[in-house]
Every structure is written in structure tokens, then in C-alpha cells.
Design a protein around this motif. Structure first.
Motif, PDB file in Angstrom:
ATOM      1  N   PHE A  91     -12.874   5.392  34.771  1.00 36.67           N
ATOM      2  CA  PHE A  91     -13.433   6.021  33.563  1.00 36.67           C
ATOM      3  C   PHE A  91     -14.611   6.897  33.955  1.00 36.67           C
ATOM      4  O   PHE A  91     -15.495   6.468  34.703  1.00 36.67           O
ATOM      5  N   ILE A  92     -14.606   8.109  33.461  1.00 35.64           N
ATOM      6  CA  ILE A  92     -15.748   8.989  33.688  1.00 35.64           C
ATOM      7  C   ILE A  92     -16.178   9.547  32.331  1.00 35.64           C
ATOM      8  O   ILE A  92     -15.361  10.030  31.543  1.00 35.64           O
ATOM      9  N   SER A  93     -17.441   9.413  32.053  1.00 36.59           N
ATOM     10  CA  SER A  93     -17.971   9.919  30.781  1.00 36.59           C
ATOM     11  C   SER A  93     -18.531  11.325  30.994  1.00 36.59           C
ATOM     12  O   SER A  93     -18.555  11.848  32.119  1.00 36.59           O
ATOM     13  N   SER A  94     -19.006  11.899  29.913  1.00 36.37           N
ATOM     14  CA  SER A  94     -19.590  13.239  30.030  1.00 36.37           C
ATOM     15  C   SER A  94     -20.796  13.226  30.963  1.00 36.37           C
ATOM     16  O   SER A  94     -21.026  14.179  31.705  1.00 36.37           O
ATOM     17  N   GLN A 112      -7.360  14.403  33.647  1.00 45.28           N
ATOM     18  CA  GLN A 112      -7.261  14.824  32.250  1.00 45.28           C
ATOM     19  C   GLN A 112      -8.644  15.190  31.703  1.00 45.28           C
ATOM     20  O   GLN A 112      -8.816  16.191  31.001  1.00 45.28           O
ATOM     21  N   VAL A 113      -9.634  14.370  32.030  1.00 42.10           N
ATOM     22  CA  VAL A 113     -10.993  14.654  31.556  1.00 42.10           C
ATOM     23  C   VAL A 113     -11.480  15.983  32.135  1.00 42.10           C
ATOM     24  O   VAL A 113     -12.066  16.814  31.430  1.00 42.10           O
ATOM     25  N   ASN A 144      -4.706  10.402  37.220  1.00 39.27           N
ATOM     26  CA  ASN A 144      -4.297  11.296  36.134  1.00 39.27           C
ATOM     27  C   ASN A 144      -5.303  11.276  34.986  1.00 39.27           C
ATOM     28  O   ASN A 144      -5.558  12.289  34.343  1.00 39.27           O
ATOM     29  N   SER A 145      -5.841  10.099  34.722  1.00 37.07           N
ATOM     30  CA  SER A 145      -6.812   9.976  33.631  1.00 37.07           C
ATOM     31  C   SER A 145      -8.073  10.790  33.914  1.00 37.07           C
ATOM     32  O   SER A 145      -8.590  11.484  33.038  1.00 37.07           O
ATOM     33  N   VAL A 186      -9.689  18.790  30.387  1.00 32.88           N
ATOM     34  CA  VAL A 186     -10.190  19.004  29.020  1.00 32.88           C
ATOM     35  C   VAL A 186     -11.416  19.920  29.053  1.00 32.88           C
ATOM     36  O   VAL A 186     -11.618  20.746  28.166  1.00 32.88           O
ATOM     37  N   LEU A 187     -12.200  19.778  30.097  1.00 34.59           N
ATOM     38  CA  LEU A 187     -13.410  20.599  30.223  1.00 34.59           C
ATOM     39  C   LEU A 187     -13.147  21.885  31.022  1.00 34.59           C
ATOM     40  O   LEU A 187     -14.099  22.564  31.438  1.00 34.59           O
ATOM     41  N   ASP A 188     -11.887  22.194  31.232  1.00 31.22           N
ATOM     42  CA  ASP A 188     -11.503  23.437  31.929  1.00 31.22           C
ATOM     43  C   ASP A 188     -12.141  23.553  33.319  1.00 31.22           C
ATOM     44  O   ASP A 188     -12.536  24.649  33.743  1.00 31.22           O
ATOM     45  N   LEU A 189     -12.235  22.437  34.006  1.00 28.07           N
ATOM     46  CA  LEU A 189     -12.964  22.457  35.272  1.00 28.07           C
ATOM     47  C   LEU A 189     -12.073  22.615  36.502  1.00 28.07           C
ATOM     48  O   LEU A 189     -12.579  22.789  37.609  1.00 28.07           O
ATOM     49  N   LEU A 240     -13.851  23.511  40.225  1.00 32.14           N
ATOM     50  CA  LEU A 240     -14.190  22.447  41.162  1.00 32.14           C
ATOM     51  C   LEU A 240     -13.198  22.457  42.312  1.00 32.14           C
ATOM     52  O   LEU A 240     -12.054  22.880  42.154  1.00 32.14           O
TER      53      LEU A 240
END
Lengths: 258, 115
Positions: B56-59, B90-91, B86-87, B94-97, B101
Motif C-alpha cells: 500500500f502506498i498513500s499520497s 495502479q496508484v 499491479n496495485s 492514476v497520478l500519470d507518473l 518516473l
């Protein structure tokens, strides 16, 4: 203050909430918790009335026992206390409900308020432990729906980021409760957060986002609201008449997500 | 060697690997920032960010990477992400990174860049 430790696994809730009495109560409770008995009795026989502080004491005892894996049993409960607990919806939790193995940080948890609508309601504090506990319950609830792993992750992330932003921007304290009602239908889930604190509208704070620019600017914060808005399909906010914040989020899947 | 709770492994004088735990969130993101900054101050150009354990990675966790990556790039290095699930991907998406990166599928691929 001299601490009197008796041989029973019982702690008496004081009617008079002087500092000495409170200290004695919690000291005794801690002694019992360290002993790790199978059960701790919380004796309410001295209570002439039940104030919010008394209720908090009972809740603290319940929470501490849960954390220690010890069953807590209230004894000598007056009718007045029963009425207060029922009004606060704490009666089932503190008195009648069987001890649950899982440790819960919520003050009050109603696993299902409407089975026909596949809904769940919970309250959690603005603390990391309580938020994590809430996420676990939400994920368990989501098990009812045959969701893809990605959808579950996004809902977990939405929950976490909303909770963190409420803590940060609505200026709630650690003791404030955030209420969440989640409702599942065949093609979407609705998450309704109701929380105290100053007016905080997550939908109004999302600024233009340029990934390249934020990296150049070495920006370390401010991504939570972007994630919420991008992972959710619908978001609305209103300030309620009784000065609470209500944030409603919907996420679709299947054909509705197209 | 910076003192931090994240597991670290020095690969060579320019490259170091940071292994995350299961979560990178508001609780430990600041610690991650301190760890990365310490490593950068010590002169490591390439930081390989091994996310094999990360669930899990938060903002705030994302911010700990985005806020520090430019310092490495300024000196000709980079922060290279690898072993993202994959999770986690996905994060980042979502942030178009994904285009901003350096992301490699596994550590071996990441090490090639830092070698």
C-alpha cells in the motif's frame, strides 16, 4: 496514592470522578490487564448516574481489554445506565455482545444496517489505528461484491486519503468520530463520510496537476485529493444544518464505468 | 550509511538500494524522505527503490519519492523504482507518473541503470 490490589479480576467504576479516583481506576485496570486474566469485570454498582466521562471510562476499558485480548464484562448495571447505553447505541457492544476476537478501534460499529441494501455503517477516530481498522472492515464488506483487486485497492486508497485529509484539513481531534456509511449496489458503491470540524470541501481544493512540474518543484504533499478525485467517479460535498461535513463518493464498475 | 528503519543495501559507490516495507503511508513517509535525503547527501547518485514488499502506498508515500527525485537527477542520477505490484502501479498510473518516473520490472533491470 496507595493502590489497593485485590485478588479478584474486578475494577470498580467510580461515581465521583476526582483525579484520584480516576487514577485509581485506571491503575487497577492496568494491573489487571498486565495479569492477562480470561475476563475482567467492570463493576458499575457505584454509579449513581452516568455522565459522558463515565461512558468514556467504560469505552476505554472495553478498548483496552480488546487490545489485550481479554473479555470484559460489565456487572451491577443500573437501569439508568442501561438506558444511557441504549440511547448511545453502546448497549449491545458493552453489555450483550459476545466478545469478538478481532480488535476494533471503533467506538461503535454497526456491521450491517440494512442487509437488503448491502450497507455497512461504522465510526472511526481520526487516528491511524482506527483508520486502519476501518479499512479492514470496509475490505471485508467489499468481499460481498465480486470486485477486481484494483477496485478494492482504489476504494482502500479513497478511504485512507479521505480520512487523512479530514484529519489534516477539517481539524478534527483524535477523539472526534468520523462516520462512514458504505452502500453496495450491483454496479457501484457509495461512501458517505460525515465528520465534524471546520468546513472542508475536498472537491474545491483540487488544483491543476502537472506530474513533470511537481517533480521539478520537489513537491512532497498535496497528492491525496488528486488521487481521491481520480479514483472516484462522483464526489459531492455539503455542510449539514447541524454543522457537520458530509462527503459522498461513488465508484462504479462494470458497464457503468464505461 | 544513513540510519533508518528501511532496509538498505549498498551496491557500489554510486548506487544504493532501499527496500520498503509493506506500507509507505503518512506514518513513515517523512522517514522515507529523511532516508533518501541522507543518502543523497552522502553522494549516492542512483537510488534503487525496491518495492517488492510494498502493498500500500498513500499520497504521502508517493510524495516522498516525487519530492526527492529531482535532487538525484540534478547530479546525473535517478531514483529507480522496481518490483512494483499491479496495485502500486495502479496508484502511479492514476497520478500519470509512468512517463515521469524510471520504473523497472525487477531489481536486475534497475541495477543495470545504476551500474
Amino acid at each position: 496514592m496507595q493502590l489497593v490490589v485485590d485478588k479478584t479480576n474486578k475494577v470498580v467504576v467510580p461515581d465521583n470522578l476526582s483525579n484520584d479516583n480516576l487514577e485509581q481506576f485506571y491503575s487497577k485496570l492496568n494491573v489487571l490487564l498486565d495479569k492477562k486474566p480470561e475476563e475482567i469485570e467492570v463493576d458499575c454498582s457505584k454509579l449513581q448516574r452516568a455522565t459522558s466521562t463515565h461512558i468514556n471510562i467504560l469505552w476505554d476499558a472495553r478498548y483496552s481489554c480488546n487490545e489485550a485480548g481479554i473479555k470484559m464484562r460489565l456487572v451491577s448495571i443500573s437501569e439508568g445506565l442501561v438506558r444511557v447505553l441504549k440511547v448511545l447505541d453502546l448497549y449491545d457492544l458493552l453489555v450483550e455482545q459476545e466478545y469478538q476476537e478481532s480488535v476494533s478501534s471503533e467506538r461503535r460499529v454497526i456491521p450491517e444496517i440494512d442487509k437488503d441494501n448491502n450497507a455497512i455503517e461504522m465510526e472511526f477516530k481520526a487516528t491511524n489505528g482506527s483508520i486502519r481498522s476501518g479499512i479492514k472492515k470496509l475490505k471485508k464488506f467489499l468481499g460481498k461484491a465480486d470486485l477486481e483487486e484494483i477496485s478494492i485497492l482504489e476504494l482502500e486508497t479513497i478511504f485512507y486519503e479521505v480520512a487523512m485529509n479530514i484529519c489534516q484539513h477539517a481539524q478534527v481531534s483524535d477523539n472526534d468520530l468520523i462516520n462512514l456509511t458504505a452502500t453496495l449496489t450491483s454496479d457501484k458503491i457509495g461512501l458517505k463520510f460525515i465528520y465534524p470540524g471546520v468546513s472542508f470541501d475536498p472537491t474545491a481544493r483540487v488544483k491543476d496537476y502537472d506530474p513533470g512540474a511537481v517533480i521539478k518543484q520537489r513537491q512532497k504533499r498535496g497528492y491525496g485529493l488528486i488521487m481521491i478525485n481520480r479514483m472516484a467517479d462522483e464526489i459531492s460535498y455539503k455542510r449539514t444544518d447541524n454543522d457537520l461535513n458530509e462527503l459522498y463518493i461513488e465508484k462504479y464498475w462494470g458497464d457503468s464505468n464505461a | 550509511m544513513p540510519d533508518a528503519s528501511f532496509s538498505q543495501e549498498i551496491l557500489n559507490k554510486e548506487t544504493i538500494i532501499i527496500k520498503t516495507g509493506k506500507q509507505l503511508d503518512n506514518n513513515n513517509a517523512h522517514e522515507m524522505v529523511e532516508t533518501i535525503v541522507s543518502i543523497q547527501i552522502e553522494g549516492y547518485k542512483f537510488i534503487i527503490f525496491d518495492m517488492q514488499q510494498l502493498e500500500f502506498i498513500s499520497s504521502a508515500g508517493v510524495g516522498s519519492i516525487l519530492g526527492t527525485i529531482e535532487a538525484s537527477r540534478e547530479i546525473g542520477g535517478d531514483i529507480i523504482l522496481c518490483n512494483a505490484s499491479n496495485s502500486i502501479m495502479q496508484v502511479l498510473e492514476v497520478l500519470d507518473l509512468a512517463d515521469y518516473l524510471t520504473i523497472k520490472s525487477d531489481r536486475a533491470e534497475a541495477v543495470k541503470l545504476g551500474a
